[in-house]
Design a protein around this motif. Structure first.
Motif, short mmCIF file in Angstrom:
data_model
loop_
_atom_site.label_atom_id
_atom_site.label_comp_id
_atom_site.label_asym_id
_atom_site.label_seq_id
_atom_site.Cartn_x
_atom_site.Cartn_y
_atom_site.Cartn_z
N THR A 1 14.41 46.15 27.67
CA THR A 1 14.93 45.49 26.47
C THR A 1 13.93 45.55 25.33
O THR A 1 14.28 45.83 24.17
N GLU A 2 12.66 45.30 25.63
CA GLU A 2 11.62 45.37 24.60
C GLU A 2 11.47 46.79 24.07
O GLU A 2 11.32 47.01 22.86
N ALA A 3 11.55 47.77 24.98
CA ALA A 3 11.46 49.17 24.55
C ALA A 3 12.65 49.55 23.68
O ALA A 3 12.52 50.34 22.74
N ALA A 4 13.82 48.99 23.99
CA ALA A 4 15.01 49.27 23.18
C ALA A 4 14.84 48.73 21.76
O ALA A 4 15.23 49.37 20.78
N ALA A 5 14.25 47.55 21.65
CA ALA A 5 13.99 46.98 20.32
C ALA A 5 13.01 47.86 19.55
O ALA A 5 13.19 48.09 18.33
N VAL A 6 11.99 48.37 20.23
CA VAL A 6 11.05 49.29 19.60
C VAL A 6 11.79 50.55 19.15
O VAL A 6 11.55 51.10 18.06
N GLY A 7 12.70 51.03 19.99
CA GLY A 7 13.47 52.22 19.66
C GLY A 7 14.33 52.04 18.41
O GLY A 7 14.43 52.95 17.58
N VAL A 8 14.96 50.88 18.29
CA VAL A 8 15.77 50.60 17.10
C VAL A 8 14.89 50.60 15.85
O VAL A 8 15.23 51.21 14.82
N ALA A 9 13.75 49.91 15.93
CA ALA A 9 12.84 49.87 14.78
C ALA A 9 12.34 51.27 14.43
O ALA A 9 12.29 51.66 13.25
N GLY A 10 12.02 52.07 15.46
CA GLY A 10 11.55 53.43 15.23
C GLY A 10 12.62 54.32 14.63
O GLY A 10 12.34 55.13 13.72
N SER A 11 13.85 54.20 15.11
CA SER A 11 14.94 55.03 14.58
C SER A 11 15.25 54.66 13.14
O SER A 11 15.56 55.54 12.31
N LEU A 12 15.18 53.37 12.81
CA LEU A 12 15.37 52.95 11.41
C LEU A 12 14.26 53.52 10.52
O LEU A 12 14.52 53.96 9.39
N ALA A 13 13.04 53.55 11.06
CA ALA A 13 11.93 54.11 10.29
C ALA A 13 12.12 55.61 10.06
O ALA A 13 11.90 56.12 8.95
N ILE A 14 12.56 56.33 11.11
CA ILE A 14 12.80 57.78 10.97
C ILE A 14 13.90 58.04 9.95
O ILE A 14 13.79 58.93 9.10
N ALA A 15 14.98 57.24 10.02
CA ALA A 15 16.07 57.40 9.06
C ALA A 15 15.61 57.11 7.64
O ALA A 15 16.00 57.80 6.69
N ALA A 16 14.77 56.09 7.49
CA ALA A 16 14.29 55.73 6.15
C ALA A 16 13.37 56.80 5.58
O ALA A 16 13.50 57.20 4.42
N ILE A 17 12.44 57.29 6.41
CA ILE A 17 11.52 58.33 5.96
C ILE A 17 12.27 59.62 5.62
O ILE A 17 11.95 60.32 4.66
N GLY A 18 13.32 59.93 6.42
CA GLY A 18 14.12 61.12 6.16
C GLY A 18 15.16 60.94 5.08
O GLY A 18 15.96 61.84 4.83
N ARG A 19 15.18 59.77 4.46
CA ARG A 19 16.09 59.45 3.35
C ARG A 19 17.57 59.55 3.76
O ARG A 19 18.42 59.87 2.95
N SER A 20 17.84 59.29 5.04
CA SER A 20 19.23 59.25 5.49
C SER A 20 19.67 57.82 5.80
O SER A 20 20.77 57.60 6.30
#
Length: 432
Positions: free
Chosen positions: A246-265
Motif C-alpha cells: 500500500t505504501e509503495a502504491a502511494a509512492v507510485g501514484v506520486a511518482g506517476s503524477l510527477a512524470i506526467a507533470a514533467i512531461g507536460r501531459s
C-alpha cells in the motif's frame, strides 16, 4: 452425496446467472444466498452485512485502487513512446529486430502499470504503427504484443496479485517478490521464440536497423530514466522491505503524477479522466471481491470447501496431478471469464484442496496468474484480443491465430514452474 448436491447447485446457479448476462458480482452474491438458504440454517441477513464489512475494511485492499490509478495516469503520458525510442537502438539488429521492443517495453511498462489491458493498449499504440511502417510481418508483431501484454498480470505490481493475496490471505509483498523471476522467464521465452521464428522466416524481419553510435544510444537511454526511477521506487521499496504494498502504491501514484507533470501531459482533463477511470475499475473489482467473499462465507457455513478438500485428499491425486487437472480447468474457464473473475470465483473453493496436498500458496498464486494470463489471449472473452482488435481492426479469431505460439509458451512456463518451483519461491526465501 450432500457435497455433490451442493457442488452441482453452486455450479448450476452460477452458470445460469452468468449465461443470462448477470453481473459477476451480483451472480456471486445470489449464488451465496441460494447456498445459505438451501444448505444451512444460518440467517443470510446477518451473514451478508458482516461479511461485506469485514472483507471491505482491509488496509491491504487500499493498494488496489492506488495501483490502478497509477496505471491510469501513466496510460495518458508519453511513457510508452519514450520506452520505444529508448529501447529500439539496442534491439534493432537482433534476429527479430524491433519486435523485441514489444517484449521489453511491455515488461517494463507492466512493472509500473499492474494491468494487462493497459500494457497492451499503451505499448501497442506506439509499437504497431512503427513495426508496420518498417514492413515487419504483422503475425509476429501482433502475436508478440498479445503475448507480452499479459506480463501486466505477473510482473509486480500486479492488480491480480493483490486480488489473489486478499482472497487467499497471503502476503502481497511476498507475491510481488515471487513474480519477478517468472516474469523474467516469460520475457526470455517470448524473445527466444521471436529470434528463432524470425531467423527461420527472413520476411518476418525485413530490414536491419541502422547502427547508431554509442553516444546516440546512451542519449536515447535517458528516455528510460523516469520509468526506471519509478520501478525502483515502487518495486525496490517492497523488495528492500522498507514499504508495504500500500505504501509503495502511494509512492507510485506520486511518482506517476510527477512524470506526467514533467512531461507536460498532466492537465485537468487527463487528471480527471485518470481518476474516473481508476474509480470505475476499482469499483468493479471491489464488487467482485465482495461478491466472492460472501460466496466464500456461504460455502464455509455449508461445509463445502472442507468436504471438497477431503474428497481430493482421499482421491490420491498428487500435487502435480492436481495441478495438471486445474490447468485444464482454468484454460476452459478462460474461454468464458476474465482473469480477475477466475481468481475470485475459484480461490476460495480451491485453496483447501491446495493446502490438503501441501502446495505452497505463494507458488500457487504465481501459477494461477500465469494460467490466468492465458485467459487474456483466448477467445471469445480475451481482453488483450479486444484491445488489439481496437488497435488494428482485425477479427478476434485472426488475432487468436497470431497469439497461439505465445499461448503455448505460457503453457511451457507452467510446466517449467511445476518442474522448478524455486522459480517462484527462491527470491521469497532470500528476502525473509
Amino acid at each position: 452425496m450432500d457435497i455433490l448436491l451442493q457442488s452441482l447447485t453452486l455450479a448450476g446457479v452460477l452458470l445460469v446467472l452468468l449465461a443470462l448476462g448477470v453481473w459477476v458480482g451480483v451472480a456471486l452474491i445470489a449464488t451465496g444466498l441460494v447456498i445459505i438458504a438451501v444448505f444451512t440454517s444460518s440467517p443470510a441477513d446477518a451473514v451478508f452485512p458482516t461479511t461485506m464489512w469485514s472483507d471491505s475494511a482491509s488496509w491491504t485492499l487500499t493498494a488496489l485502487p492506488l495501483f490502478i490509478w497509477m496505471g491510469e495516469i501513466l496510460y495518458r503520458t508519453r511513457l510508452a513512446e519514450d520506452l520505444f525510442n529508448g529501447l529500439s537502438p539496442w534491439l534493432g539488429r537482433l534476429p527479430g529486430g524491433l519486435v523485441h521492443v514489444n517484449v521489453l517495453a511491455c515488461g517494463v511498462f507492466a512493472a509500473v502499470s499492474g494491468s494487462s489491458a493497459a500494457t497492451t493498449a499503451t505499448i501497442g499504440r506506439i509499437s504497431l504503427p512503427e513495426l508496420k511502417a518498417r514492413n515487419y510481418d504483422e503475425r509476429i508483431s501482433i502475436g508478440s504484443l498479445g503475448g507480452s501484454g499479459t506480463l501486466g498480470l505477473l510482473i509486480p505490481p500486479s492488480i491480480v496479485m493483490i486480488v489473489y493475496g486478499v482472497a487467499a490471505q497471503v502476503s502481497i509483498n511476498r507475491l510481488f517478490i515471487a513474480g519477478i523471476l517468472p516474469g523474467l522467464l516469460l520475457m526470455v521465452l517470448f524473445s527466444t521464440y521471436i529470434a528463432i521464428a524470425s531467423s527461420l522466416d527472413r520476411t518476418a524481419n525485413p530490414m536491419v536497423e541502422a547502427e547508431l553510435g554509442l553516444a546516440e544510444k546512451l542519449r536515447r537511454m535517458r528516455l528510460l530514466i523516469p520509468v526506471i526511477g519509478l520501478i525502483v521506487a515502487v518495486v525496490g521499496s517492497i523488495y528492500a522491505g522498507i514499504a508495504t504494498a500500500t505504501e509503495a502504491a502511494a509512492v507510485g501514484v506520486a511518482g506517476s503524477l510527477a512524470i506526467a507533470a514533467i512531461g507536460r501531459s498532466l492537465t485537468w482533463e487527463s487528471f480527471s479522466a485518470a481518476l474516473l477511470g481508476a474509480t470505475r475499475t476499482s469499483a468493479m473489482i471491489g464488487f467482485l471481491i465482495l461478491g466472492a467473499a460472501f460466496l466464500t462465507a456461504a460455502m464455509s457455513f455449508s461445509g463445502l470447501p472442507r468436504g471438497l478438500a477431503g474428497i481430493i485428499s482421499e482421491s490420491g491425486l498428487s500435487a502435480n496431478g492436481l495441478i495438471a487437472v486445474l490447468t485444464v480447468f482454468f484454460i476452459v474457464l478462460g474461454f468464458f471469464l476474465d482473469g480477475i473473475s477466475i481468481v475470485v470465483l475459484t480461490t476460495s473453493v480451491i485453496m483447501p484442496a491446495i493446502a490438503a496436498v501441501g502446495i505452497d500458496p505463494i507458488w500457487f498464486g504465481i501459477y494461477l496468474i500465469i494460467v490466468v494470463e492465458m485467459a487474456q489471449i483466448t477467445p471469445p472473452l480475451g481482453f488483450n484480443l479486444f484491445v488489439i482488435q481496437g488497435l488494428t481492426g482485425r477479427g478476434i479469431f485472426e488475432i487468436t491465430r497470431m497469439v497461439i505460439p505465445f499461448f503455448l509458451l505460457l503453457l511451457l512456463a507452467v510446466v517449467l514452474l511445476t518442474l522448478f518451483p524455486g522459480l517462484a519461491t527462491w527470491l521469497v526465501v532470500q528476502t525473509r
